[in-house]
Design a protein around this motif. Structure first.
Motif, PDB file in Angstrom:
ATOM      1  N   ARG A  88      -7.839   6.327  -0.584  1.00  0.00           N
ATOM      2  CA  ARG A  88      -7.925   5.225  -1.551  1.00  0.00           C
ATOM      3  C   ARG A  88      -7.194   4.118  -0.857  1.00  0.00           C
ATOM      4  NH1 ARG A  88      -5.750   2.213  -5.552  1.00  0.00           N
ATOM      5  NH2 ARG A  88      -7.351   1.302  -7.106  1.00  0.00           N
ATOM      6  N   GLU A  89      -5.731   4.453  -0.787  1.00  0.00           N
ATOM      7  CA  GLU A  89      -4.861   3.379  -0.201  1.00  0.00           C
ATOM      8  C   GLU A  89      -5.117   2.844   1.253  1.00  0.00           C
ATOM      9  OE1 GLU A  89      -2.978   1.526  -2.190  1.00  0.00           O
ATOM     10  OE2 GLU A  89      -3.690   2.720  -3.810  1.00  0.00           O
ATOM     11  N   ARG A 113       0.940  -1.190   0.006  1.00  0.00           N
ATOM     12  CA  ARG A 113       0.064  -0.152   0.071  1.00  0.00           C
ATOM     13  C   ARG A 113       0.960   1.054  -0.146  1.00  0.00           C
ATOM     14  NH1 ARG A 113      -3.841  -1.386  -2.600  1.00  0.00           N
ATOM     15  NH2 ARG A 113      -4.552  -3.393  -1.898  1.00  0.00           N
ATOM     16  N   ALA A 126       1.989   1.716  -3.620  1.00  0.00           N
ATOM     17  CA  ALA A 126       0.852   2.071  -4.442  1.00  0.00           C
ATOM     18  C   ALA A 126       0.518   3.534  -4.109  1.00  0.00           C
ATOM     19  CB  ALA A 126      -0.343   1.274  -4.150  1.00  0.00           C
ATOM     20  N   LEU A 127       0.770   4.403  -2.932  1.00  0.00           N
ATOM     21  CA  LEU A 127       0.650   5.518  -2.371  1.00  0.00           C
ATOM     22  C   LEU A 127       1.758   6.253  -3.193  1.00  0.00           C
ATOM     23  CD1 LEU A 127      -0.952   7.745  -1.211  1.00  0.00           C
ATOM     24  CD2 LEU A 127       0.159   7.165   1.174  1.00  0.00           C
TER      25      LEU A 127
END
Length: 151
Positions: free
Chosen positions: A135-136, A64, A67-68
Motif C-alpha cells: 500500500r505504501e 511514506r 506511514a509504513l
C-alpha cells in the motif's frame, strides 16, 4: 613631397584596420559573454528545479516511510496482543450441523467460536505486513508521479 603624404596615410590605414580588428574581437567576446550568461541562468534554474524535485522526493519518502513504520508497529502490537491472549483473531465461518452419532452424545453447542490456528495466525500477520508495504509503495509511487514526474 608625395612621399611624405603616403607614410601618414598608410599609418592611418594600418591603425584603422587594427582598430576594426579589435572592435570585431570585442563584439565576438560580448556575444560569447551574453551566451554564457544565458547558459548560467538556465543552469541555475535547472539546479533550482532539481533541488525542489529532490526535496519533494525526500519528503514523499519520509512520509511514506513513517506511514509504513506506523502500520508495521500496529501489526506488531496486534500480534503481541493475540499472542498474549488479550485479543483474538476470529474467522467468519459457520459450522455445519453435526450428524448425530449413535450414542446420542456430541454436538457443537459447547464448541468455541472458530479461530485461526497458530500457523495461520503467523501467515495472517505476514500478509498484513506485506499489504501495508504494498500500500505504501503504491501510494508513494503515485505521489512521485504526481509531484515529480508530471512537473
Amino acid at each position: 613631397m608625395l612621399r611624405d603624404c603616403w607614410f601618414p596615410l598608410v599609418m592611418v590605414l594600418v591603425a584603422w584596420t587594427y582598430f576594426d580588428l579589435i572592435e570585431g574581437q570585442r563584439d565576438t567576446a560580448r556575444s560569447e559573454r551574453d551566451i554564457a550568461q544565458l547558459e548560467v541562468t538556465g543552469l541555475r534554474e535547472a539546479a533550482r528545479i532539481s533541488g525542489e524535485m529532490l526535496a519533494d522526493r525526500d519528503e514523499n519518502d519520509r512520509t511514506r516511510t513513517e506511514a509504513l513504520n506506523h502500520a508495521l508497529s500496529e501489526n506488531n502490537d496486534l500480534r503481541r496482543a493475540v499472542d498474549d491472549g488479550r485479543q483474538r483473531l476470529r474467522v467468519k465461518a459457520t459450522c455445519s450441523s453435526p450428524k448425530p452419532d449413535q450414542t446420542g452424545s456430541g454436538g457443537v453447542a459447547d464448541a468455541a467460536p472458530p479461530e485461526l490456528t497458530a500457523d495461520a495466525r503467523s501467515d495472517y500477520f505476514i500478509l498484513r505486513d506485506q499489504l501495508a508495504l504494498s500500500r505504501e509503495m503504491i501510494l508513494g509511487l503515485q505521489d512521485h508521479v504526481r509531484r515529480i514526474c508530471l512537473r
